[in-house]
Design a protein around this motif. Structure first.
Motif, short mmCIF file in Angstrom:
data_model
loop_
_atom_site.label_atom_id
_atom_site.label_comp_id
_atom_site.label_asym_id
_atom_site.label_seq_id
_atom_site.Cartn_x
_atom_site.Cartn_y
_atom_site.Cartn_z
N ASN A 147 -5.38 -7.16 54.05
CA ASN A 147 -6.38 -8.35 54.17
C ASN A 147 -6.38 -8.76 55.53
N TYR A 148 -5.49 -8.53 56.30
CA TYR A 148 -5.52 -9.23 57.67
C TYR A 148 -5.35 -8.04 58.67
N HIS A 175 -2.23 -7.36 60.55
CA HIS A 175 -1.02 -7.07 59.64
C HIS A 175 -1.28 -5.65 59.47
N GLU A 200 1.46 -15.89 51.51
CA GLU A 200 0.07 -15.52 51.01
C GLU A 200 -0.50 -16.81 50.44
N HIS A 221 -10.82 -20.97 54.04
CA HIS A 221 -10.71 -20.04 54.86
C HIS A 221 -10.51 -20.65 56.48
N GLY A 249 -0.24 -17.39 61.10
CA GLY A 249 -1.75 -17.03 61.06
C GLY A 249 -2.62 -17.98 60.75
N THR A 297 -5.92 -18.35 57.66
CA THR A 297 -6.64 -17.64 56.34
C THR A 297 -8.21 -17.39 56.96
N ASP A 322 -8.66 -15.27 59.13
CA ASP A 322 -8.73 -13.94 59.41
C ASP A 322 -8.67 -12.88 58.52
N MET A 323 -8.95 -13.21 57.25
CA MET A 323 -9.15 -12.44 56.13
C MET A 323 -10.07 -11.57 56.18
N PRO A 326 -0.67 -12.36 56.64
CA PRO A 326 -1.01 -12.20 58.16
C PRO A 326 0.09 -11.28 58.75
#
Length: 285
Positions: A77-78, A81, A131, A200, A216, A218, A220-221, A249
């Motif tokens: 979800n990043y 990553h 997370e 976020h 990182g 959030t 960047d989700m 991340p």
């Protein structure tokens, strides 16, 4: 702390929820139970009763030590990553059209300062993933994105410990390699949704033995929290106390050159802005 005083001012399920005393019951009790508990805390801080809020020698449990269901988790979800994973595995999967979901069993939960377990005879590649975890506050099925945040009780920190070699051994599917006992540190507490104006926009990071590994935000989700809740709830009821981990991340151990996995005696500290830190030691058994 005796919660019966607050319960006297409530009726029906809210009173029962507060008297029951567990975090799950508090979440189920809704806004009335939470308001009554806040009143008790305010009274304690003002010295209106003799019970301490937290005993000086107390140790924190995981905020939900025994979830009723498996913990819901989101993979990939990043973007950074995903990119580091593609490089490490010499592949190019890219961003998926829909969120990738998997679960971790309740037996994986570890409290703050508890032991992350590694099993050297089973895995030689135990990794970490900090997370942001979402705690569901009210039940729903087929939840629209527009109202998804109304179903959020609060947020905590989760470390998605993963046996990478076991994950690959079982065809690349997530569950077995991420479901070991001691593979889900959770805590240190739950910050209620009103305390996190924008989930976020939070810095998120992880250190191993004081060395920054993940760093990182959030923001960047790829799939935001409303999208995750809406997608996960399609045809499946989410209930109060359900936990959704929202992805990690870049900076995981298996993607480093050379890879750097957790070992016996390591200290892993996760931190998310507005929530706090979650620290755990690694123990080989």
């Amino acid at each position: 702390m005796d919660v019966s005083k607050a319960a006297q001012s409530l009726s029906g399920s809210s009173a029962g929820a507060l008297k029951a005393g567990s975090m799950l019951h508090l979440i189920e009790g809704g806004a009335d139970a939470l308001a009554a508990l806040s009143g008790l805390i305010a009274d304690a801080e003002a010295g209106k009763h003799s019970h301490a809020i937290v005993a000086s020698n107390a140790s924190l449990r995981a905020p939900i030590p025994t979830p009723r269901k498996n913990v819901f988790c989101v993979g990939r979800n990043y973007a950074e990553h995903i990119a580091e994973g593609n490089r490490a595995q010499k592949q190019n999967i890219g961003v998926t059209e829909h969120p990738v979901f998997f679960t971790k069993p309740p037996t994986s939960i570890v409290p703050p300062d508890g032991h992350v377990l590694i099993f050297p005879t089973v895995s030689e590649s135990t990794d970490y993933e900090v997370e942001l975890a979402v705690i569901i506050g009210s039940a729903g099925r087929n939840i629209p994105k527009a109202s998804a945040m109304d179903h959020v009780f609060g947020y905590t920190i989760l470390n998605d410990i993963t046996a990478r070699d076991v994950q690959r051994r079982h065809g690349g599917q997530y569950f077995k390699g991420k479901g070991f006992d001691g593979s889900c540190p959770l805590g240190p507490w739950i910050e209620t949704a009103d305390a996190i104006p924008d989930p976020h926009a939070l810095s998120i990071g992880l250190k191993v033995n004081g060395e920054q590994r993940q760093d990182g935000n959030t923001a960047d989700m790829i799939f935001d929290i409303p999208t995750l809740i809406s997608s996960l709830s399609e045809g499946m009821t989410l209930e109060p106390g359900d936990i959704i981990a929202t992805g990690t991340p870049s900076g995981v151990g298996y993607a480093m050159e050379p890879p750097r996995f957790l070992k016996d005696g390591d200290t892993v500290v996760c931190e998310i802005q507005g929530i706090g830190t979650l620290s755990n030691n690694v123990r080989a058994i």
